[in-house]
Scaffold this motif. Structure first.
Motif, PDB file in Angstrom:
ATOM      1  N   VAL A  80       0.918  -1.506  -0.113  1.00 18.00           N
ATOM      2  CA  VAL A  80      -0.100  -0.012  -0.009  1.00 18.00           C
ATOM      3  C   VAL A  80       1.311   1.747   0.157  1.00 18.00           C
ATOM      4  N   SER A  81       0.399   2.198  -0.793  1.00 23.83           N
ATOM      5  CA  SER A  81       1.651   3.687  -1.346  1.00 23.83           C
ATOM      6  C   SER A  81       1.611   4.429   0.184  1.00 23.83           C
ATOM      7  N   ARG A  82       2.396   4.457   0.593  1.00 18.02           N
ATOM      8  CA  ARG A  82       2.256   5.941   1.917  1.00 18.02           C
ATOM      9  C   ARG A  82       1.529   7.163   1.629  1.00 18.02           C
ATOM     10  N   LEU A  83       1.070   7.162   0.476  1.00  9.43           N
ATOM     11  CA  LEU A  83       0.056   8.704  -0.541  1.00  9.43           C
ATOM     12  C   LEU A  83      -0.986   8.078   0.554  1.00  9.43           C
ATOM     13  N   ASN A  84      -1.428   6.517   0.353  1.00  7.67           N
ATOM     14  CA  ASN A  84      -2.814   6.242   0.953  1.00  7.67           C
ATOM     15  C   ASN A  84      -2.784   6.137   2.580  1.00  7.67           C
ATOM     16  N   PRO A  85      -4.024   6.333   3.190  1.00  7.28           N
ATOM     17  CA  PRO A  85      -4.304   6.609   4.546  1.00  7.28           C
ATOM     18  C   PRO A  85      -4.618   5.516   4.736  1.00  7.28           C
ATOM     19  N   LEU A  86      -5.094   4.604   4.231  1.00  5.01           N
ATOM     20  CA  LEU A  86      -4.890   2.883   4.681  1.00  5.01           C
ATOM     21  C   LEU A  86      -3.587   2.622   5.554  1.00  5.01           C
ATOM     22  N   SER A  87      -2.082   3.552   4.401  1.00  2.43           N
ATOM     23  CA  SER A  87      -1.044   2.817   5.435  1.00  2.43           C
ATOM     24  C   SER A  87      -0.900   3.148   6.374  1.00  2.43           C
ATOM     25  N   ARG A  88      -1.804   3.910   7.374  1.00  7.51           N
ATOM     26  CA  ARG A  88      -1.374   3.787   8.916  1.00  7.51           C
ATOM     27  C   ARG A  88      -1.918   2.826   9.665  1.00  7.51           C
ATOM     28  N   LEU A  89      -2.991   1.713   8.778  1.00 14.53           N
ATOM     29  CA  LEU A  89      -3.250   1.198  10.176  1.00 14.53           C
ATOM     30  C   LEU A  89      -2.343  -0.477   9.941  1.00 14.53           C
ATOM     31  N   THR A  90      -2.605  -1.144  10.730  1.00 15.64           N
ATOM     32  CA  THR A  90      -1.764  -2.434  10.663  1.00 15.64           C
ATOM     33  C   THR A  90      -2.116  -3.327  10.089  1.00 15.64           C
ATOM     34  N   ALA A  91      -3.526  -3.326   9.328  1.00 28.13           N
ATOM     35  CA  ALA A  91      -4.156  -4.577   8.746  1.00 28.13           C
ATOM     36  C   ALA A  91      -5.203  -3.612   7.835  1.00 28.13           C
ATOM     37  N   LEU A  92      -4.637  -4.285   6.926  1.00 27.20           N
ATOM     38  CA  LEU A  92      -5.719  -3.735   5.963  1.00 27.20           C
ATOM     39  C   LEU A  92      -6.702  -4.350   5.531  1.00 27.20           C
ATOM     40  N   ALA A 148      -2.739   1.558  -7.199  1.00 20.14           N
ATOM     41  CA  ALA A 148      -3.027  -0.165  -7.175  1.00 20.14           C
ATOM     42  C   ALA A 148      -2.343  -0.681  -5.246  1.00 20.14           C
ATOM     43  N   PHE A 149      -2.997  -1.183  -5.249  1.00 21.97           N
ATOM     44  CA  PHE A 149      -2.922  -2.099  -4.112  1.00 21.97           C
ATOM     45  C   PHE A 149      -2.244  -3.347  -5.204  1.00 21.97           C
ATOM     46  N   ALA A 150      -0.782  -4.357  -4.451  1.00 22.14           N
ATOM     47  CA  ALA A 150      -0.354  -5.490  -5.301  1.00 22.14           C
ATOM     48  C   ALA A 150       0.328  -6.575  -4.019  1.00 22.14           C
ATOM     49  N   PHE A 151      -0.336  -7.968  -4.147  1.00 24.31           N
ATOM     50  CA  PHE A 151       0.206  -8.962  -3.508  1.00 24.31           C
ATOM     51  C   PHE A 151       1.929  -8.946  -4.046  1.00 24.31           C
ATOM     52  N   TYR A 152       2.271  -8.963  -2.504  1.00 27.18           N
ATOM     53  CA  TYR A 152       4.133  -9.411  -1.990  1.00 27.18           C
ATOM     54  C   TYR A 152       4.473 -10.358  -1.357  1.00 27.18           C
ATOM     55  N   ASP A 163      10.955   3.484   1.046  1.00 30.14           N
ATOM     56  CA  ASP A 163      10.222   3.370   2.381  1.00 30.14           C
ATOM     57  C   ASP A 163       8.553   4.124   1.780  1.00 30.14           C
ATOM     58  N   SER A 164       8.908   3.854   0.562  1.00 27.23           N
ATOM     59  CA  SER A 164       6.859   5.087  -1.246  1.00 27.23           C
ATOM     60  C   SER A 164       6.532   3.658  -0.349  1.00 27.23           C
ATOM     61  N   VAL A 165       5.944   2.308   0.248  1.00 30.07           N
ATOM     62  CA  VAL A 165       5.520   1.852   0.217  1.00 30.07           C
ATOM     63  C   VAL A 165       5.107   0.547   1.523  1.00 30.07           C
ATOM     64  N   VAL A 166       4.411   0.963   2.494  1.00 23.69           N
ATOM     65  CA  VAL A 166       4.046  -0.309   3.372  1.00 23.69           C
ATOM     66  C   VAL A 166       3.482  -1.803   2.754  1.00 23.69           C
ATOM     67  N   TYR A 167       3.829  -2.420   3.980  1.00 20.99           N
ATOM     68  CA  TYR A 167       3.341  -4.374   3.341  1.00 20.99           C
ATOM     69  C   TYR A 167       2.629  -4.104   4.872  1.00 20.99           C
ATOM     70  N   LEU A 168       1.611  -4.637   4.682  1.00 21.99           N
ATOM     71  CA  LEU A 168       0.062  -4.626   5.112  1.00 21.99           C
ATOM     72  C   LEU A 168      -0.021  -5.977   5.615  1.00 21.99           C
ATOM     73  N   PRO A 169      -0.986  -6.773   5.970  1.00 22.18           N
ATOM     74  CA  PRO A 169      -1.251  -8.299   6.433  1.00 22.18           C
ATOM     75  C   PRO A 169      -3.006  -7.577   5.693  1.00 22.18           C
ATOM     76  N   ILE A 170      -3.349  -8.682   5.904  1.00 23.30           N
ATOM     77  CA  ILE A 170      -5.256  -8.637   5.276  1.00 23.30           C
ATOM     78  C   ILE A 170      -5.739  -9.113   6.429  1.00 23.30           C
ATOM     79  N   GLU A 171      -6.688  -7.987   6.295  1.00 21.44           N
ATOM     80  CA  GLU A 171      -7.154  -7.822   8.165  1.00 21.44           C
ATOM     81  C   GLU A 171      -7.740  -9.045   8.373  1.00 21.44           C
ATOM     82  N   ASN A 172      -7.648  -9.637   9.061  1.00 26.31           N
ATOM     83  CA  ASN A 172      -9.036 -11.140   9.564  1.00 26.31           C
ATOM     84  C   ASN A 172      -8.606 -11.988   8.540  1.00 26.31           C
TER      85      ASN A 172
END
Length: 208
Positions: A80-92, A148-152, A163-172
């Protein structure tokens, strides 16, 4: 030697680099290809070994005659891009995955990874939301620019200096485990293959 994507290439490079240090005159041919082509090349003897990912579905069919040895295990995450507010979460959250196209990287127009993602991601309701890109660099660029989002594969992501991208687990969701598998002909195992497997399996197969 063969590998499927830029991610498992890292594991192959580390092992072959160490091997070349010990055997400077060793000549190697290294190829990249789809899982289907790599499997066939190992089966017919064109490749001694290939690395592929097992995620959602096995790297080989149940009828395959070659040997599979897991050498690395970790979790698939979403970039998830750090430009996206979702990047501040601990899980997507699964409900937010439709906000952007989802990308995956594959060097050839193969259905293997698409089928893997669909098998491991029941929260994806429409396979048309997932798009293949043929370049890992292009995929990362689109994610970094919040297109876009992407699988890594966690543990094999781009360098930490990016540091432009954060890598989040998918919630639940606890179904995102993957392995990197070594594919080889167990009936024709050579000393070289033995040394490579010893290198990968000398440490714990799981990630640190």
């Amino acid at each position: 030697m063969g590998y499927f994507s830029a991610f498992e290439q890292q594991l192959l490079l580390k092992a072959l680099y160490q091997l070349k240090q010990n055997v400077p005159d060793l000549q190697l041919i290294v190829r990249q290809g789809s899982n289907e082509h790599l499997t066939q090349s190992v089966a017919n003897g064109a490749l001694d070994l290939a690395l592929s990912i097992s995620y959602g579905k096995p790297a080989l069919s149940a009828t395959a005659t070659i040997t599979v040895t897991p050498i690395y295990r970790n979790q698939m995450v979403m970039g998830v891009s750090r430009l996206n507010p979702l990047s501040r979460l601990t899980a997507l959250p699964q409900t937010r995955l439709t906000d952007r196209p989802m990308l995956y990287y594959s060097p050839e127009n193969s259905t293997f990874l698409l089928e893997s993602f669909l098998a491991s991601a029941p929260f994806i309701q429409n396979y048309e939301d997932i798009h293949r890109v043929a370049s890992a660099e292009q995929m990362h660029l689109l994610v970094a620019l919040d297109q876009a989002f992407a699988f890594y594969p966690q543990g094999l992501t781009p360098p930490a200096t990016d540091d432009s991208v954060v890598y989040l687990p998918i919630e639940n969701d606890d179904t995102q485990t993957y392995t990197i598998d070594a594919l080889y002909n167990g009936h024709a195992k050579t000393a070289l293959l033995g040394r490579l497997l010893d290198y990968w399996l000398g440490d714990d197969v799981d990630s640190e």
